[in-house]
Scaffold this motif. Structure first.
Motif, PDB file in Angstrom:
ATOM      1  N   ALA A 181      72.477 -24.413 -31.751  1.00 42.62           N
ATOM      2  CA  ALA A 181      72.549 -25.842 -31.454  1.00 42.62           C
ATOM      3  C   ALA A 181      72.701 -25.990 -29.946  1.00 42.62           C
ATOM      4  N   TYR A 182      71.654 -26.481 -29.308  1.00 46.69           N
ATOM      5  CA  TYR A 182      71.657 -26.671 -27.851  1.00 46.69           C
ATOM      6  C   TYR A 182      72.819 -27.551 -27.417  1.00 46.69           C
ATOM      7  N   ILE A 183      73.124 -28.564 -28.205  1.00 45.60           N
ATOM      8  CA  ILE A 183      74.155 -29.525 -27.808  1.00 45.60           C
ATOM      9  C   ILE A 183      75.519 -28.856 -27.634  1.00 45.60           C
ATOM     10  N   ILE A 240      88.204 -27.613  -7.734  1.00 46.39           N
ATOM     11  CA  ILE A 240      88.739 -28.945  -8.051  1.00 46.39           C
ATOM     12  C   ILE A 240      88.955 -29.076  -9.555  1.00 46.39           C
ATOM     13  N   LYS A 241      88.010 -28.562 -10.322  1.00 48.47           N
ATOM     14  CA  LYS A 241      88.153 -28.600 -11.784  1.00 48.47           C
ATOM     15  C   LYS A 241      89.428 -27.880 -12.224  1.00 48.47           C
ATOM     16  N   TRP A 242      89.671 -26.706 -11.664  1.00 44.76           N
ATOM     17  CA  TRP A 242      90.876 -25.946 -12.026  1.00 44.76           C
ATOM     18  C   TRP A 242      92.128 -26.717 -11.614  1.00 44.76           C
ATOM     19  N   ARG A 247      77.715 -23.678 -12.137  1.00 43.63           N
ATOM     20  CA  ARG A 247      76.340 -23.211 -12.295  1.00 43.63           C
ATOM     21  C   ARG A 247      75.761 -23.562 -13.659  1.00 43.63           C
ATOM     22  N   GLY A 248      76.493 -24.359 -14.435  1.00 45.08           N
ATOM     23  CA  GLY A 248      75.999 -24.733 -15.763  1.00 45.08           C
ATOM     24  C   GLY A 248      75.060 -25.921 -15.718  1.00 45.08           C
ATOM     25  N   GLY A 249      74.874 -26.493 -14.549  1.00 48.30           N
ATOM     26  CA  GLY A 249      73.922 -27.599 -14.421  1.00 48.30           C
ATOM     27  C   GLY A 249      74.468 -28.794 -13.670  1.00 48.30           C
ATOM     28  N   ALA A 250      75.734 -29.122 -13.911  1.00 48.39           N
ATOM     29  CA  ALA A 250      76.254 -30.363 -13.341  1.00 48.39           C
ATOM     30  C   ALA A 250      76.768 -30.186 -11.904  1.00 48.39           C
ATOM     31  N   GLY A 251      77.109 -28.951 -11.518  1.00 47.42           N
ATOM     32  CA  GLY A 251      77.487 -28.680 -10.134  1.00 47.42           C
ATOM     33  C   GLY A 251      78.841 -29.202  -9.709  1.00 47.42           C
ATOM     34  N   GLY A 298      76.262 -26.573 -25.884  1.00 44.03           N
ATOM     35  CA  GLY A 298      76.469 -26.226 -24.478  1.00 44.03           C
ATOM     36  C   GLY A 298      77.198 -27.323 -23.730  1.00 44.03           C
ATOM     37  N   GLU A 299      77.134 -28.545 -24.245  1.00 43.78           N
ATOM     38  CA  GLU A 299      77.889 -29.654 -23.638  1.00 43.78           C
ATOM     39  C   GLU A 299      79.354 -29.382 -23.929  1.00 43.78           C
ATOM     40  N   GLU A 300      80.204 -29.501 -22.911  1.00 43.43           N
ATOM     41  CA  GLU A 300      81.550 -28.940 -23.056  1.00 43.43           C
ATOM     42  C   GLU A 300      82.391 -29.516 -24.196  1.00 43.43           C
ATOM     43  N   THR A 301      82.292 -30.822 -24.436  1.00 39.76           N
ATOM     44  CA  THR A 301      83.129 -31.365 -25.517  1.00 39.76           C
ATOM     45  C   THR A 301      82.559 -30.993 -26.891  1.00 39.76           C
ATOM     46  N   CYS A 332      76.215 -38.651 -24.230  1.00 37.29           N
ATOM     47  CA  CYS A 332      76.189 -37.458 -23.377  1.00 37.29           C
ATOM     48  C   CYS A 332      74.869 -37.404 -22.632  1.00 37.29           C
ATOM     49  N   ALA A 333      74.727 -36.427 -21.763  1.00 43.43           N
ATOM     50  CA  ALA A 333      73.554 -36.355 -20.884  1.00 43.43           C
ATOM     51  C   ALA A 333      72.274 -35.979 -21.610  1.00 43.43           C
ATOM     52  N   LEU A 334      72.370 -35.500 -22.845  1.00 44.20           N
ATOM     53  CA  LEU A 334      71.144 -35.087 -23.529  1.00 44.20           C
ATOM     54  C   LEU A 334      70.153 -36.234 -23.629  1.00 44.20           C
ATOM     55  N   ASN A 346      83.948 -23.271 -18.101  1.00 49.29           N
ATOM     56  CA  ASN A 346      83.081 -22.868 -16.987  1.00 49.29           C
ATOM     57  C   ASN A 346      81.886 -22.088 -17.486  1.00 49.29           C
ATOM     58  N   ASN A 347      80.804 -22.266 -16.781  1.00 53.78           N
ATOM     59  CA  ASN A 347      79.602 -21.503 -17.068  1.00 53.78           C
ATOM     60  C   ASN A 347      79.821 -20.014 -16.728  1.00 53.78           C
ATOM     61  N   THR A 348      79.126 -19.156 -17.446  1.00 56.34           N
ATOM     62  CA  THR A 348      79.211 -17.709 -17.258  1.00 56.34           C
ATOM     63  C   THR A 348      78.946 -17.299 -15.804  1.00 56.34           C
ATOM     64  N   GLU A 349      77.862 -17.826 -15.251  1.00 52.51           N
ATOM     65  CA  GLU A 349      77.491 -17.464 -13.871  1.00 52.51           C
ATOM     66  C   GLU A 349      78.535 -17.964 -12.876  1.00 52.51           C
ATOM     67  N   THR A 350      79.066 -19.164 -13.108  1.00 49.97           N
ATOM     68  CA  THR A 350      80.105 -19.686 -12.220  1.00 49.97           C
ATOM     69  C   THR A 350      81.232 -18.665 -12.091  1.00 49.97           C
ATOM     70  N   LEU A 351      81.691 -18.162 -13.244  1.00 48.96           N
ATOM     71  CA  LEU A 351      82.832 -17.250 -13.242  1.00 48.96           C
ATOM     72  C   LEU A 351      82.488 -15.904 -12.611  1.00 48.96           C
ATOM     73  N   ILE A 360      84.549 -19.733 -21.601  1.00 53.85           N
ATOM     74  CA  ILE A 360      83.306 -19.396 -20.898  1.00 53.85           C
ATOM     75  C   ILE A 360      82.156 -19.972 -21.711  1.00 53.85           C
ATOM     76  N   ASN A 361      81.284 -20.674 -21.024  1.00 50.02           N
ATOM     77  CA  ASN A 361      80.160 -21.288 -21.705  1.00 50.02           C
ATOM     78  C   ASN A 361      78.932 -20.377 -21.610  1.00 50.02           C
ATOM     79  N   THR A 362      78.717 -19.598 -22.670  1.00 51.24           N
ATOM     80  CA  THR A 362      77.520 -18.759 -22.763  1.00 51.24           C
ATOM     81  C   THR A 362      76.643 -19.294 -23.889  1.00 51.24           C
ATOM     82  N   ASP A 363      76.532 -20.615 -23.945  1.00 47.91           N
ATOM     83  CA  ASP A 363      75.679 -21.205 -24.980  1.00 47.91           C
ATOM     84  C   ASP A 363      74.216 -21.165 -24.549  1.00 47.91           C
ATOM     85  N   GLU A 364      74.006 -21.146 -23.243  1.00 47.40           N
ATOM     86  CA  GLU A 364      72.668 -21.027 -22.639  1.00 47.40           C
ATOM     87  C   GLU A 364      71.484 -21.289 -23.580  1.00 47.40           C
ATOM     88  N   SER A 365      71.138 -22.541 -23.757  1.00 47.46           N
ATOM     89  CA  SER A 365      70.017 -22.854 -24.651  1.00 47.46           C
ATOM     90  C   SER A 365      68.967 -23.742 -24.008  1.00 47.46           C
TER      91      SER A 365
HETATM   92  C1  LIG Z   1      73.179 -31.226 -23.537  1.00 46.41           C
HETATM   93  C2  LIG Z   1      73.940 -30.351 -22.606  1.00 46.41           C
HETATM   94  C3  LIG Z   1      73.808 -28.974 -22.702  1.00 46.41           C
HETATM   95  C4  LIG Z   1      74.526 -28.129 -21.852  1.00 46.41           C
HETATM   96  N1  LIG Z   1      74.364 -26.782 -21.988  1.00 46.41           N
HETATM   97  C5  LIG Z   1      75.084 -25.954 -21.173  1.00 46.41           C
HETATM   98  C6  LIG Z   1      74.998 -24.538 -21.328  1.00 46.41           C
HETATM   99  O1  LIG Z   1      74.262 -24.030 -22.171  1.00 46.41           O
HETATM  100  N2  LIG Z   1      75.736 -23.755 -20.514  1.00 46.41           N
HETATM  101  C7  LIG Z   1      76.582 -24.290 -19.566  1.00 46.41           C
HETATM  102  O2  LIG Z   1      77.252 -23.550 -18.869  1.00 46.41           O
HETATM  103  N3  LIG Z   1      76.675 -25.615 -19.413  1.00 46.41           N
HETATM  104  C8  LIG Z   1      75.968 -26.462 -20.192  1.00 46.41           C
HETATM  105  N4  LIG Z   1      76.108 -27.819 -20.045  1.00 46.41           N
HETATM  106  C9  LIG Z   1      77.080 -28.312 -19.038  1.00 46.41           C
HETATM  107  C10 LIG Z   1      78.501 -28.299 -19.616  1.00 46.41           C
HETATM  108  O3  LIG Z   1      78.767 -29.531 -20.262  1.00 46.41           O
HETATM  109  C11 LIG Z   1      79.549 -28.112 -18.533  1.00 46.41           C
HETATM  110  O4  LIG Z   1      79.302 -29.027 -17.510  1.00 46.41           O
HETATM  111  C12 LIG Z   1      79.585 -26.724 -17.922  1.00 46.41           C
HETATM  112  O5  LIG Z   1      79.698 -25.737 -18.889  1.00 46.41           O
HETATM  113  C13 LIG Z   1      80.736 -26.648 -16.956  1.00 46.41           C
HETATM  114  O6  LIG Z   1      80.761 -25.397 -16.316  1.00 46.41           O
HETATM  115  P1  LIG Z   1      80.490 -25.252 -14.765  1.00 46.41           P
HETATM  116  O7  LIG Z   1      81.283 -26.310 -14.070  1.00 46.41           O
HETATM  117  O8  LIG Z   1      80.943 -23.883 -14.461  1.00 46.41           O
HETATM  118  O9  LIG Z   1      79.024 -25.444 -14.572  1.00 46.41           O
HETATM  119  C14 LIG Z   1      75.388 -28.683 -20.874  1.00 46.41           C
HETATM  120  C15 LIG Z   1      75.505 -30.069 -20.774  1.00 46.41           C
HETATM  121  C16 LIG Z   1      74.788 -30.895 -21.612  1.00 46.41           C
HETATM  122  C17 LIG Z   1      74.941 -32.370 -21.476  1.00 46.41           C
END
Ligand SMILES: Cc1cc2nc3c(=O)[nH]c(=O)nc-3n(C[C@H](O)[C@H](O)[C@H](O)COP(=O)(O)O)c2cc1C
Ligand code: SF4
Ligand code: FES
Lengths: 178, 428
Positions: B165-167, B61-63, B52-56, B169-172, B384-386, B205-210, B77-82
């Motif tokens: 920093a919005y970036i 499979i990821k696990w 649910r973090g955007g990429a779907g 949120g990108e996992e790496t 990256c996707a940004l 993983n995204n917060t909502e995913t979990l 947990i990715n709670t960067d939400e920006s």
């Molecule tokens: C620029 C950029 C910002 C991102 N910001 C977020 C974010 O804030 N929260 C998030 O869950 N995923 C974000 N993502 C996606 C993560 O890289 C990653 O795919 C995701 O956290 C994986 O979790 P999920 O599979 O549960 O969605 C971002 C990706 C990019 C390229």
């Protein structure tokens, strides 16, 4: 100087325990340092670097990279108003103008009494409550002119009383105490 | 229907451990602990849950990519939400923290991790007290730490706070930030599943995913796939913002249409006419009326050249100046570009400059070409996707609203701007 090493000794100890590598603690420690020194001064950076045994240049680089660290002195209260798209669709740009006019400062300016700095920032995750801002990281939402006046009055009174409530950073970092 | 994710809206004080337990809390974890880790992964795979973090990306499979066997592993947990227009993870951590914690614990058990970090964006400190309290309560009650619920499974859980920093949120980039490095992405491979935090296998993983995981364990994968569509099963939190009457989060089954979403949010504000919406905050291409009946699914907007993404729906009415909206978004990406690759760093800079010139009425026909040409030199050429995100607002508004750009460069721009400002003034 050892401002944070003294003031936040327990927090720092707890934060360090969270990671296998000390360097990971750098962002939380920088938050604490900014709290203690007022902004990311050279002394603040040096202290963080000393505690974590990393180079001050690295702390400087991080300080420039992240928007929540202020490299220049700021007012006692930093008002970060979101005027990103979703908020701007609900009047955030006009709100910023009103705030600047009221406080008599441009964006990024600080009032002469050193109390308020006004900044504009990107989305804060409160788009459904626009216009909104964070004051020293505390959310203030659903604002209008009247509520803004009340907020300013409250902050001025707090500053005059000299009573210090723990800040958002302090409250959160306190959870790291073991 | 009762909420599955936003359960706090049905059950008061569910952020307190006792209340959460009284309403079936941690039953999903118990269920997980009663079966093998591999079986847990199998259940999540069968549920069809996607990130649910955007990429779907499919969560199970990821696990499954995490190497088996001993050795340190991590769940983050990715709670960067920006993302502009996104505020769903904030509501979860603030109001229903235990469900996120439980989901992360199930993930940790499934992959064999002993440490979980929740990475919050720094600006969410004021939304994190209850999450921190919830962790404390879990430690006190044997739901975290050694031998959880009397099992062999032990796990620690810590919160970490970024600094704007919005970036990150990108996992790496997030992993780099968590290690105390500059928050910049790295070029994959290596993927975090193999070499992530401290070089160890890591699930991000995204917060909502979990938050979806505990009810899936309790009710079974068939229950989950009975909701939503075949390729996009389940439920989703949608963040509605902009020119609707009732902005806010809405939990829906996948597959509702964008028109229905607008209705749910009370319709267009002040009864004005719909113009366009951004289905994925600032990062996805804009869509117009023709796409309003498309289903909100991972594939639903493909025919219209857009994406569901994080389902942050920013709605715009007829008074919106689309060049202005594009400028706002490009400004965001210019500000948030981490500067590592040249096309993104320089390209977003120039796009903002040219767009600003056009918006303010100083642009020429030539500027439109420059704008498009710069955009086309960014897309597909970045680490990256940004970089790709940054191009979307420009190219999609040019595609759908070329007249507005034309009007600006032919001198009629000033007038347009005045119309917008008057409209905003009367609306507020
Ligand atoms: C620029 C950029 C910002 C991102 N910001 C977020 C974010 O804030 N929260 C998030 O869950 N995923 C974000 N993502 C996606 C993560 O890289 C990653 O795919 C995701 O956290 C994986 O979790 P999920 O599979 O549960 O969605 C971002 C990706 C990019 C390229
Ligand atoms: S595309 Fe942009 S944000 Fe992503 S790594 Fe390159 S410069 Fe950084
Ligand atoms: S756009 Fe202002 S909080 Fe999201």
């Amino acid at each position: 100087m050892a401002l944070i090493a003294e003031k936040y000794a327990e927090e720092i100890e707890g934060i360090l325990k969270r990671f296998p590598d000390k360097k990971s603690a750098v962002l939380p420690l920088m938050h604490l340092a900014q709290q203690a020194y007022g902004h990311m001064s050279r002394e603040a950076m040096q202290e963080v670097a000393d505690i974590l045994e990393i180079s001050p240049t690295h702390v400087l680089a991080l300080s420039g990279f992240y928007s929540l660290y202020y490299e220049e002195p700021v007012g006692k209260y930093v008002l970060e108003i979101c005027n990103d798209l979703a908020c701007a669709l609900r009047g955030a740009d006009e709100f910023v103008e009103m705030v600047c006019h009221k406080l008599g400062v441009p964006v990024d300016g600080t009032t002469a009494d050193g109390l308020f700095t006004v900044k504009t920032v990107m989305c804060l995750g409160a788009c459904d409550r626009a216009p909104m801002l964070q004051c020293n990281l505390k959310f203030e939402e659903h604002l209008d002119e009247e509520k803004f006046d009340q907020l300013i009055a409250r902050l001025r009174a707090e500053a005059e009383s000299g009573k210090e409530e723990p800040s958002v950073v302090e409250k959160i970092m306190a959870y790291a105490k073991s | 229907m009762a909420h599955i994710l936003l359960r706090h809206r049905d059950i008061e004080n569910i952020h307190e451990l006792d209340v959460y337990l009284a309403h079936g809390g941690y039953e999903g974890l118990k269920k997980a602990l009663s079966i093998q880790p591999d079986e847990v992964i199998e259940v999540v795979k069968k549920s069809g849950l996607r990130g649910r973090g955007g990429a779907g990306f499919p969560t199970g499979i990821k696990w499954g990519f995490i190497p088996k066997g001993p050795g340190e592993k991590y769940v983050i947990i990715n709670t960067d939400e920006s993302e502009t227009g996104t505020f769903k993870d904030r509501e979860l951590v603030e109001k229903n923290p235990h469900q996120v914690i439980e989901g992360a614990l199930i993930a940790a058990y499934a992959i064999g991790a002993r440490t979980i970090y929740n990475y919050f964006r720094g600006e969410y400190m004021d939304a994190a007290y209850r999450f921190e309290e919830a962790l404390k309560a879990c430690y006190e009650r044997g739901l975290l730490g050694q031998n959880i619920l009397g099992s062999d499974f032990s796990c620690d859980f810590y919160c970490h706070y970024g600094a704007g920093a919005y970036i990150c949120g990108e996992e790496t980039a997030l992993i780099n930030s968590l290690m105390g490095n500059l928050g910049q992405p790295w070029s994959k491979p290596p993927f975090p599943a193999i070499e992530g935090l401290y070089g160890k296998p890591t699930v991000v993983n995204n917060t909502e995913t979990l938050a979806n995981v505990p009810p899936i364990l309790v009710n079974g994968p068939e229950w989950y796939t009975s909701m939503g569509t075949e390729k996009s099963p389940g439920v989703k939190i949608v963040c509605m913002s902009g020119h609707v009457e009732r902005p806010g989060n809405y939990e829906v089954e996948m597959g509702v249409t964008y028109r229905q979403l607008i209705e749910m949010a009370g319709g267009m504000r002040n009864g004005r006419k719909f113009k366009a919406l951004l289905p994925s905050g600032g990062s996805g291409p804009v869509i117009t009326e023709e796409a309003l009946d498309a289903p909100m699914t991972y594939e639903g907007l493909t025919p219209y050249g857009s994406v569901m993404g994080s389902s942050s729906v920013i709605v715009m009415d007829e008074t919106t100046d689309m060049v202005w909206a594009a400028l706002k978004m490009v400004h965001f990406f210019r500000h948030e570009s981490c500067g590592k690759c040249t096309p993104c760093r320089e390209g977003t800079f120039w796009m903002e400059k040219v767009l600003s010139r056009i918006y303010h009425g100083y642009g020429t026909e030539r500027d439109l070409q420059i704008l498009e040409s710069v955009a086309n030199q960014i897309g597909g050429r970045c680490l990256c996707a940004l970089g790709d995100f940054a191009v979307n607002p420009v190219l999609s508004t040019i595609r759908h609203f070329f007249d507005e750009y034309k009007a600006k460069v032919s001198g009629a721009g000033q007038k347009q701007q005045a119309t917008r400002e008057t409209a905003v003034a009367t609306a507020d």
